[in-house]
Write an enzyme that holds these catalytic residues in place. Sequence first.
Site, PDB file in Angstrom:
ATOM      1  N   ARG A 102      58.727  16.169 -61.447  1.00  0.00           N
ATOM      2  CA  ARG A 102      58.768  14.902 -60.695  1.00  0.00           C
ATOM      3  C   ARG A 102      59.850  14.050 -61.323  1.00  0.00           C
ATOM      4  NH1 ARG A 102      54.128  10.682 -58.880  1.00  0.00           N
ATOM      5  NH2 ARG A 102      54.053  12.268 -57.263  1.00  0.00           N
ATOM      6  N   HIS A 129      58.915  14.770 -50.913  1.00  0.00           N
ATOM      7  CA  HIS A 129      57.623  14.974 -51.574  1.00  0.00           C
ATOM      8  C   HIS A 129      56.864  16.087 -50.827  1.00  0.00           C
ATOM      9  CE1 HIS A 129      54.306  14.322 -54.116  1.00  0.00           C
ATOM     10  NE2 HIS A 129      53.912  13.117 -53.761  1.00  0.00           N
ATOM     11  N   GLN A 132      52.900  16.808 -51.217  1.00  0.00           N
ATOM     12  CA  GLN A 132      52.037  15.841 -50.543  1.00  0.00           C
ATOM     13  C   GLN A 132      51.870  16.220 -49.078  1.00  0.00           C
ATOM     14  OE1 GLN A 132      50.390  12.900 -51.779  1.00  0.00           O
ATOM     15  NE2 GLN A 132      49.415  13.118 -49.781  1.00  0.00           N
ATOM     16  N   ASP A 224      53.139   4.424 -46.197  1.00  0.00           N
ATOM     17  CA  ASP A 224      53.352   4.600 -47.636  1.00  0.00           C
ATOM     18  C   ASP A 224      53.767   3.240 -48.183  1.00  0.00           C
ATOM     19  OD1 ASP A 224      53.865   5.640 -50.175  1.00  0.00           O
ATOM     20  OD2 ASP A 224      55.816   6.492 -49.625  1.00  0.00           O
ATOM     21  N   CYS A 264      49.622   8.573 -48.667  1.00  0.00           N
ATOM     22  CA  CYS A 264      49.726   9.485 -49.816  1.00  0.00           C
ATOM     23  C   CYS A 264      49.084   8.887 -51.064  1.00  0.00           C
ATOM     24  CB  CYS A 264      51.190   9.822 -50.081  1.00  0.00           C
ATOM     25  SG  CYS A 264      52.226   8.364 -50.349  1.00  0.00           S
ATOM     26  N   ARG A 292      45.500  17.852 -52.261  1.00  0.00           N
ATOM     27  CA  ARG A 292      46.642  18.106 -53.153  1.00  0.00           C
ATOM     28  C   ARG A 292      46.313  19.298 -54.051  1.00  0.00           C
ATOM     29  NH1 ARG A 292      50.265  14.104 -54.392  1.00  0.00           N
ATOM     30  NH2 ARG A 292      51.345  15.830 -55.398  1.00  0.00           N
TER      31      ARG A 292
HETATM   32  N1  NVA Z   1      57.208   6.777 -51.835  1.00  0.00           N
HETATM   33  C1  NVA Z   1      56.378   6.735 -53.013  1.00  0.00           C
HETATM   34  C2  NVA Z   1      55.427   7.896 -53.031  1.00  0.00           C
HETATM   35  C3  NVA Z   1      54.465   7.897 -54.170  1.00  0.00           C
HETATM   36  C4  NVA Z   1      53.569   9.098 -54.176  1.00  0.00           C
HETATM   37  C5  NVA Z   1      57.252   6.733 -54.250  1.00  0.00           C
HETATM   38  O1  NVA Z   1      58.225   7.487 -54.286  1.00  0.00           O
HETATM   39  O2  NVA Z   1      56.959   5.980 -55.173  1.00  0.00           O
HETATM   40  N1   CP Z   2      50.562  10.792 -53.880  1.00  0.00           N
HETATM   41  C1   CP Z   2      51.008  11.016 -55.126  1.00  0.00           C
HETATM   42  O1   CP Z   2      51.941  11.803 -55.350  1.00  0.00           O
HETATM   43  O2   CP Z   2      50.328  10.352 -56.102  1.00  0.00           O
HETATM   44  P1   CP Z   2      50.725  10.205 -57.632  1.00  0.00           P
HETATM   45  O3   CP Z   2      51.977   9.387 -57.698  1.00  0.00           O
HETATM   46  O4   CP Z   2      49.550   9.534 -58.266  1.00  0.00           O
HETATM   47  O5   CP Z   2      50.953  11.577 -58.205  1.00  0.00           O
END
Ligand code: NVA
Ligand code: CP
Length: 305
Positions: A102, A129, A132, A224, A264, A292
């Site tokens: 990540r 992502h 997800q 989101d 998400c 997930r």
């Molecule tokens: N769009 C959000 C998703 C978090 C799971 C981010 O990138 O922070």
């Molecule tokens: N939805 C998601 O990816 O959550 P986290 O950021 O908690 O991993």
Amino acid sequence: MKDLISLHDLTAEEVQNLLKLGLKLKSELKAGIPHPILKGKTLGMIFTKSSTRTRVSFEVGMTQLGGYPLFLSSNDIQLGRGETIHDTAKVLERYLDGIMIRTYAHSDVIELAEEANIPVINALTDLLHPCQVLADLMTTYEHKGKLEGLKFAYIGDGNNMAHSIMYGCAKAGLDCAIATPADYQCDAEVVENAKADFKAAGRNLILTEDPVEAIKNADVVYTDTWVSMGMEAEKAERQKIFMPYQVNKELFSKAADDAVFMHCLPAYRGFEVTEDVIDGPQSVIFDEAENRLHAQKAVMATLMG
Ligand code: NVA
Ligand code: CP
């Protein structure tokens, strides 16, 4: 299929197989049937951004598959001090059976996957992502009994979730509508790729600035956060601009009567969604979060098994 970087790279059949396997692993787990498919294998998990769901679901999932999850915070490994992705890949492939990452730049994940001769799983970048969306498609299937032909509406920022939702819907045969403010549209290259995927699938993609147009008769309504990780400095401005895109009771009422609400998570109540929707009877957010685990076990079992 060596890696999972983007759902755009997968065939419709590969996506379907992952969803099927996820459902199978879920029912086995519920029935108490062990499935140690990755016994003795180790997954390295590199995080340069925060996480609750991704970290816990990958760690637990790897454990349930009989393997070992190794958490690697970028603060603690030399990558965070400037060691190259190339050298990191070449070292980690000597120890590990797979890498989950990540991070911010999508190009870093592509480079890691190219350099490492072990599977690499994208656990969120600024662009995509995919894990997800596999969980979201699985959840949609569980609640609707099918995927093909449903309408999936995403309202909000043209971000990593919007991008992966487009790719996922095209591969799984759903129609998709995305509503974003004019200055926060989806990435142009992702849109071009997605358009080609929707064309190949014989399905429709609507890109609009009008949330009502997008949500009309939708079977799934998704939003989101307006402030993704790394965008904290734009928070106040974004909260003003995105207010007309809030998924509240009035907007949600324009979806199909039996629409499900998805997010998400993490969610910010009173901003991208109101409490009455996210905590209402049509919300399936915690099923998504649970899935997930099952969807990612399918990914790991497929890539590392
Ligand atoms: N769009 C959000 C998703 C978090 C799971 C981010 O990138 O922070
Ligand atoms: N939805 C998601 O990816 O959550 P986290 O950021 O908690 O991993």
